[in-house]
Design an enzyme around this catalytic site. Structure first.
Site: not given
Ligand code: C5P
Length: 390
Positions: A202, A272, A282, A318, A332, A336
């Site tokens: 990304n 994600d 490759k 974040f 969130k 979390k």
């Molecule tokens: O649920 P979301 O992906 O929007 O949450 C964003 C936050 O979760 C950010 O702080 C990001 O660094 C963290 N995050 C994480 N591990 C993941 C996805 C997101 O620590 N797999």
């Protein structure tokens, strides 16, 4: 502190009892775990006498679950000496004896390794690659030192002296000079491998996370910065950088480091999903046909730290939202188990990925809400640190 000393089969194993003795003298409780080869250089009787506890060296001696009870007992695992073999096994996830199995079980806990081997072995690219992998996961390395080697040559490869290893153990638990203590920061993107030359990534630059690490260090904290691929370098000497590539590597590093931290700010843009299969060559074009990539979910690092959080630890996440921003961010925050969530809005010009400025809203679990103006990421970082750190 409850410490497991792991001993592998290098000549420096004869110094392990001295390390155990020093750690006990400093007030630590010690148990030993050794490989079969280690017992060629030191003995069960010596290790059991100096530690005052039974040696763990047989995976099946007491029903095959000793590695889990020892993992639960220990707060720190120190492997000294650590041979090229054990380093390679841990880096590849191999658990085929008592100590390597214990090492994998210790993945959420503190591990120190003191490598010892011939200097040509140490220089081998496989060993250097494995060392980088371990460092990325948050495993701390002491040495190797330069000097005379058992094989009659000299070079880099000598195990650090027991006094140096004991000092490294104790410096881990020194209260840092500021009340902020030690903080974990995640930064940057993650790369999820498709094959040997392609990945899913990304646009995250890592600038916000590096700015947070600098702001915390300026405020006096010791910082463990776990970052995905980025060209940035940390400038402050109190920032310890752990470079990783994938979400799973970031997960391993962050969960390993969090228990020793007073707080964590997770600003990485973690993928994600990752490809279900990752080819080690490759992938070739298949005629005129399209291609379907199957993706599987990555672990959520932030949510995992939320479940690990102990009283007194702060956890900050974040959120990058495009709609229903406040509601989603508040959801969130609760789900979390966070203390604060920093909301970026993609709708704001000059905020978000790649750019040097940002504009955020900081929501607290206590119901507090603070909006920043559009500022440089450094200024935003200082505002976040002064809000979330005690
Ligand atoms: O649920 P979301 O992906 O929007 O949450 C964003 C936050 O979760 C950010 O702080 C990001 O660094 C963290 N995050 C994480 N591990 C993941 C996805 C997101 O620590 N797999």
């Amino acid at each position: 502190m409850r410490i497991v000393v792991g001993i592998t089969g290098g000549i420096a194993a004869y110094k392990a009892p001295e390390l155990v003795r020093l750690l006990k003298k400093q007030g630590h409780e010690v148990r030993c775990a050794a490989t079969a080869h280690a017992l060629e250089f030191t003995t069960r009787a010596t290790l059991e006498t100096v530690s005052g506890a039974p040696l763990y060296s047989d995976l099946f001696a007491s029903g095959g679950t000793e590695h889990i009870s020892l993992k639960d007992w220990g707060e720190l695992l120190v492997v000294a000496p650590a041979t090229a073999n054990i380093i390679g096994k841990v880096a590849s996830g191999i658990a085929d004896d008592a100590l390597s199995t214990l090492l994998l079980a210790f993945s959420h806990k503190l591990v120190i390794m003191a490598p010892a081997m011939n200097s040509d072995m140490w220089a081998h690219p496989a060993v250097q690659r494995n060392i980088e992998t371990l460092r990325g996961w948050g495993i701390r390395l002491v040495g190797p030192a330069e000097g005379e080697l058992a094989c009659g040559t000299s070079g880099t490869g000598r195990m650090a002296e027991p006094e140096t290893i004991a000092e490294a153990v104790n410096s881990l638990f020194l209260i840092p000079h500021s009340p902020l203590g030690r903080w974990l920061v995640t930064a940057g993107p993650t790369y999820e491998k498709i094959d040997s030359v392609r990945f899913i990534g990304n646009y995250s630059s890592g600038k916000m996370g590096f700015a947070l690490a600098e702001a915390l260090a300026e405020a006096g904290a010791e910082v463990e910065l776990v970052t995905g691929p980025t060209h940035l370098n940390a400038t402050h000497q109190r920032i310890n950088v752990h470079r990783v590539e994938s979400a799973r590597e970031m997960y391993a590093a962050a969960t390993g480091l969090f228990p020793q931290c007073n707080g964590a700010i997770l600003s990485a843009a973690v993928a994600d999903y990752r490809p279900a299969e990752q080819a080690d060559h490759k992938l070739k074009k298949q005629g005129d046909q399209g291609m379907t990539l199957t993706l599987v979910q990555n672990p959520d690092i932030l949510a995992t730290l939320g479940t690990m959080k102990q009283p007194g630890q702060r956890l900050v996440g974040f959120a990058l939202e495009t709609d229903n921003e406040l509601q989603n961010a508040e959801g969130k925050l609760k789900r979390k188990n966070l203390d604060y969530i920093v909301m970026n809005s993609l709708r704001e010009a000059g905020a978000g990925f790649g750019v040097d400025t940002n504009k955020v809203t900081i929501l607290g679990a206590d119901g507090s809400r603070m909006e920043s103006p559009l500022m440089s990421k450094q200024e935003v970082a200082r505002m976040i640190v002064s809000t979330v750190a005690p």
